[in-house]
Enzyme design. Structure first.
Site, PDB file in Angstrom:
ATOM      1  N   ASP A   1       0.707  -1.077  -0.021  1.00  0.00           N
ATOM      2  CA  ASP A   1      -0.004  -0.032   0.039  1.00  0.00           C
ATOM      3  C   ASP A   1       0.839   1.232  -0.052  1.00  0.00           C
ATOM      4  OD1 ASP A   1       0.884  -0.621   2.760  1.00  0.00           O
ATOM      5  OD2 ASP A   1      -0.478   1.055   3.421  1.00  0.00           O
ATOM      6  N   GLU A  20      -0.027  -1.161   5.736  1.00  0.00           N
ATOM      7  CA  GLU A  20       1.236  -0.721   6.415  1.00  0.00           C
ATOM      8  C   GLU A  20       0.867   0.702   6.809  1.00  0.00           C
ATOM      9  OE1 GLU A  20       5.139   0.461   7.864  1.00  0.00           O
ATOM     10  OE2 GLU A  20       3.735   1.335   5.793  1.00  0.00           O
ATOM     11  N   HIS A  31       6.646   9.516   0.850  1.00  0.00           N
ATOM     12  CA  HIS A  31       5.497  10.420   1.410  1.00  0.00           C
ATOM     13  C   HIS A  31       5.601  12.096   0.723  1.00  0.00           C
ATOM     14  CE1 HIS A  31       4.621   7.828   5.107  1.00  0.00           C
ATOM     15  NE2 HIS A  31       4.833   7.065   4.192  1.00  0.00           N
TER      16      HIS A  31
HETATM   17 ZN   LIG Z   1       6.960   1.960   4.061  1.00  0.00          ZN
END
Ligand SMILES: [Zn+2]
Length: 375
Positions: A73, A136, A348
């Protein structure tokens, strides 16, 4: 398919969690592994919710061997227009592959799969287990559902690698985190007559003031690899309107913990603080819950898997600030290091990328892990 093409294919699956939708990606990986036609291998999809699945594959040797694991994910891409190229289409430029998950961590998963594919004709003395997890990024729900349903009981591995982005430097430890919430109950009244009510915001302040002994106690809980434990109130929220005595106030606390400190320790500590607060103020009343827990990982430089990782990479191991699923595998009895391509600084963010050279190096590092542990 080489490691770059495979990373590219994995990036193509939108596995943003929540909601996840990892099943299609897990099926793709399952098909890739089945197509290797390795005798004695098993490939199993583990569905745990609608459109959500983990994948577990085992390539059998005579005894327990190596675990290679990662999550499939990714975090949301944010505003697509801020990406130079679409987040779910891998794009190569200047020796880098761009896309959501390139570094965190479809690149690592692709490198593990490519290493397994290269080893497919080898005779394995010890087994390889490969695990791709869902969810996760939202609290390990895929992995935890496999653990709670007994799916990973007796996972046949003497050591493991989680391929999160570490720039190919072995990580042998990180603290765990425990997030808790204290809900303080008051009684609303008009602000012009505060004595008619119980002000939950004021009671919350009393509670925070009483945290000192627990925080000092946790600071004494140390680990030779990870340092000490920390507890910090991070969010406080209460009240609805300027002229109403607040009837409820919540305090969220973030704990970073070393081995030996778990949800029970934190919960008991927070209950003690509530009792101490109530001794000072009989109107104080609160509910306490643990929202979320990740485990600490603490391996020493002399642990076998750490020594292997240092030898293969030629790099000393380090301690990380972030948490990973490696500690869950350690809890299952598999000492596991974190080691993968790409940088955590790329995780991210917009225009996330992984260097192609790192993908290739990771593939050969995982290959050498298989050689060292399994052949
Ligand atoms: Zn990761």
């Amino acid at each position: 398919m080489d490691v770059v093409q495979l990373t590219d294919s994995l990036i193509g699956f939108d596995t943003v969690s929540p909601p996840g939708n990892e099943e299609e990606c897990a099926r793709f990986i399952g098909d890739y592994l089945k197509d290797l036609h390795v005798e004695g291998s098993s490939v199993e999809l583990h569905r745990f919710a609608s459109k959500r699945a983990n994948l577990v594959a085992t390539f059998r040797g005579d005894s327990p061997g190596l675990l290679l694991a990662g999550h499939i994910d990714v975090v949301p891409p944010g505003d697509n227009s801020l990406w130079k190229s679409p987040p779910f289409e891998g794009k190569s430029r200047d020796g880098k592959l761009y896309g959501r998950g390139a570094a965190d961590m479809k690149g690592g998963v692709a490198a593990m799969l490519t290493a397994i594919a290269s080893a497919r004709r080898r005779r394995l003395k010890r087994s390889i287990t490969f695990i791709a997890t869902a969810g996760e990024e939202i609290g390990y729900d895929g992995l935890r559902s496999m653990v709670s349903s007994g799916k990973l009981q007796g996972v046949a591995a003497r050591c493991g690698v989680v391929g999160e982005p570490t720039e190919l430097k072995p990580v042998r430890g990180h603290r765990g985190s425990i997030v808790s919430k204290v809900t303080i109950h008051g009684k609303s009244a008009h602000a012009s007559a505060p004595d008619m009510g119980i002000n939950a915001v004021e009671k919350a302040v009393l509670y925070v003031e009483k945290l000192g002994p627990l925080r000092r106690e946790l600071a004494k809980a140390t680990d030779p690899n990870l340092g000490h434990s920390i507890l910090t109130p991070t969010v406080i929220a209460g009240g609805t309107k300027s002229n109403v005595i607040p009837e409820s106030c919540t305090i969220t606390l973030d704990a970073r913990v070393v081995p030996g400190i778990d949800r029970r320790t934190i919960l008991d500590g927070l209950v003690d603080v509530a009792e101490a607060t109530q001794k000072r103020d009989k109107d104080f009343s609160a509910d306490i819950e643990i929202l979320y827990e990740t485990y600490p990982l603490s391996l020493g430089p002399k642990d076998q898997v750490v020594a292997i990782a240092e030898r293969i990479t030629g790099t000393p191991s380090t301690i990380a600030l972030y948490a990973t699923e490696a500690s869950d595998y350690q809890k299952l009895g598999v000492p596991t290091v974190v080691l993968g391509p790409g940088s955590i600084r790329q995780a991210h963010i917009y225009d996330e990328y992984v260097e192609v050279e790192q993908l290739e190096q990771a593939t050969s590092i995982y290959g050498r892990f298989i050689d060292t542990v399994c052949t």
